[in-house]
Design a protein around this motif. Sequence first.
Motif, short mmCIF file in Angstrom:
data_model
loop_
_atom_site.label_atom_id
_atom_site.label_comp_id
_atom_site.label_asym_id
_atom_site.label_seq_id
_atom_site.Cartn_x
_atom_site.Cartn_y
_atom_site.Cartn_z
N ALA A 79 0.83 -1.21 0.00
CA ALA A 79 0.00 0.00 0.00
C ALA A 79 0.86 1.26 0.00
N ALA A 80 1.96 1.23 0.74
CA ALA A 80 2.86 2.39 0.79
C ALA A 80 3.51 2.62 -0.57
N GLN A 81 3.94 1.54 -1.23
CA GLN A 81 4.56 1.67 -2.55
C GLN A 81 3.56 2.25 -3.55
N LYS A 82 2.36 1.72 -3.54
CA LYS A 82 1.35 2.18 -4.50
C LYS A 82 0.94 3.63 -4.21
N THR A 83 0.80 3.97 -2.94
CA THR A 83 0.43 5.34 -2.58
C THR A 83 1.52 6.33 -2.97
N ALA A 84 2.78 5.95 -2.76
CA ALA A 84 3.89 6.83 -3.12
C ALA A 84 3.91 7.09 -4.63
N LEU A 85 3.76 6.04 -5.43
CA LEU A 85 3.77 6.21 -6.88
C LEU A 85 2.56 7.00 -7.35
N ALA B 269 7.61 15.13 -10.44
CA ALA B 269 7.13 15.21 -9.06
C ALA B 269 7.64 14.02 -8.26
N ALA B 270 7.46 14.12 -6.95
CA ALA B 270 7.87 13.04 -6.06
C ALA B 270 6.90 12.98 -4.89
N ALA B 271 6.96 11.86 -4.18
CA ALA B 271 6.14 11.68 -2.98
C ALA B 271 6.95 10.93 -1.94
N ALA B 272 6.61 11.18 -0.68
CA ALA B 272 7.24 10.48 0.44
C ALA B 272 6.15 9.89 1.31
N VAL B 273 6.35 8.66 1.75
CA VAL B 273 5.37 7.95 2.58
C VAL B 273 6.11 7.31 3.76
N GLU B 274 5.59 7.51 4.96
CA GLU B 274 6.16 6.85 6.14
C GLU B 274 5.57 5.45 6.24
N CYS B 275 6.36 4.44 5.89
CA CYS B 275 5.90 3.06 5.99
C CYS B 275 6.54 2.41 7.22
N ALA B 276 6.30 1.14 7.42
CA ALA B 276 6.72 0.47 8.65
C ALA B 276 8.22 0.61 8.90
N ARG B 277 9.03 0.43 7.88
CA ARG B 277 10.49 0.42 8.06
C ARG B 277 11.13 1.79 7.97
N GLY B 278 10.35 2.80 7.60
CA GLY B 278 10.88 4.14 7.51
C GLY B 278 10.30 4.91 6.34
N ILE C 6 5.50 7.32 -18.44
CA ILE C 6 6.63 7.47 -17.52
C ILE C 6 7.93 7.46 -18.33
N SER C 7 8.66 8.56 -18.29
CA SER C 7 9.95 8.62 -18.97
C SER C 7 11.10 8.38 -17.99
N ARG C 8 10.83 8.63 -16.70
CA ARG C 8 11.85 8.37 -15.69
C ARG C 8 11.19 8.04 -14.37
N PHE C 9 11.76 7.07 -13.67
CA PHE C 9 11.24 6.69 -12.36
C PHE C 9 12.42 6.33 -11.46
N GLU C 10 12.37 6.81 -10.21
CA GLU C 10 13.37 6.45 -9.21
C GLU C 10 12.66 6.21 -7.88
N PHE C 11 13.22 5.32 -7.08
CA PHE C 11 12.66 5.10 -5.76
C PHE C 11 13.80 4.91 -4.75
N LEU C 12 13.48 5.19 -3.50
CA LEU C 12 14.47 5.08 -2.43
C LEU C 12 13.76 4.50 -1.21
N ALA C 13 14.17 3.30 -0.81
CA ALA C 13 13.52 2.59 0.28
C ALA C 13 14.29 2.79 1.59
N PRO C 14 13.65 2.56 2.74
CA PRO C 14 14.34 2.71 4.03
C PRO C 14 15.60 1.86 4.17
N THR C 15 15.61 0.69 3.56
CA THR C 15 16.75 -0.21 3.68
C THR C 15 18.04 0.42 3.15
N GLU C 16 17.92 1.28 2.13
CA GLU C 16 19.12 1.92 1.57
C GLU C 16 19.78 2.87 2.57
N TRP C 17 19.01 3.37 3.54
CA TRP C 17 19.58 4.23 4.59
C TRP C 17 20.13 3.38 5.73
N ASN C 18 19.29 2.50 6.25
CA ASN C 18 19.66 1.76 7.47
C ASN C 18 20.79 0.77 7.24
#
Length: 363
Positions: free
Chosen positions: A58-64, A280-289, A303-315
């Motif tokens: 749900a967090a992934q879909k809401t963010a996109l 544009a971009a969106a941020a969502v607070e999900c369980a892991r961050g 969509i010509s460009r898409f990027e994502f950044l998950a909590p795991t890449e930080w922690n």
Amino acid sequence: MSPVARNKIDVHILLAADVVASVEILPRVRPPLARMFAGKEPSTVLTVLPRLFALCVAAQKTALLSALETARDEVITRATRQQRIALIVTERIADLARSLFVGHLTLDVASAAAIRSLMSELSAFVRSAQPAWSSAQREATARIVAALAALGLHEGEALRSGSPLALRVAALNDVDVKSIPAGHSFLSVADDLNITKRLLGDDSTFCYCPDVDGHVPETGPWARQVSRDRLPLGPFGAAERLMARINEILRLCAWLKAGAQIGAAEHGIIERYKLGPRRAAAAVECARGRLYHAVELDAQGRISRFEFLAPTEWNFHRRGPLVRNLQGAVLTARRREDAVHAVIASLDPCVAFTLNLSEVRDA
């Protein structure tokens, strides 16, 4: 090496006697979503997205969806925003509870029936999310709160003495890794604009190895609690992160029980950012961050460009929270591997991990 083979994190710890001499993290291989989504219609991507993520769907879909709507200059209603926040909260409760009970009480036979009942209620609750908060959802929330109470978690109170989770927290306190004092930072909504601009910037490595002004902050329940409650920072590790998960589950349940009012929702739980024409971009607070999605659309709306950044890449960054917790730490527990494993698990990666401990003399 194929992405499938590397869909895990490897942590290598080198010990000098009982001191962690070095920490090396071999990160996961991220799914190639930028390449997969390029040139696709947004509706097609939104349809296949749930099949690409086993967690935080749900967090992934809401963010996109939020990023796409903002790129197209669409305005969402207050009711839609409330429904999305409630969905994110219910998913967060379910994911936090799953990692809490399955991860820490897997072998607790006495609690097995109560845990199964709770997880069944949570799964049904996430599936039954409605456009408007209903009496049926309030009743489901009440059942979840009752199930948590049966496992020793009571709103506004400490863990019930002698409950399985209270014993687990005590055990973690006894065998925790004794970290050396280190600087700590925590990801927040204040960092969003910096991060979202860089996601669609010229540095193609940012989404693999992110930073905020050279720092790699922690994200997740403990980071949210420290930032929200302005807690003083002393030594912390697996026990504190476990308690943060517990406190967050109870706090989110209380919000749902009170009617899931948008005015009382957590600050920054879903944020949208316009970054330029059709960007544009969106941020969502999900369980892991904190989770980020950024999109750029072509003139036809694809969509010509898409990027994502998950909590795991930080922690699990090579200079991130896990490394700071472990580097130079003294392992006072007899079962040193269990103590280190608990610290890694407390950051709750979105993929599996392996742990390898070796002594300096073996290197």
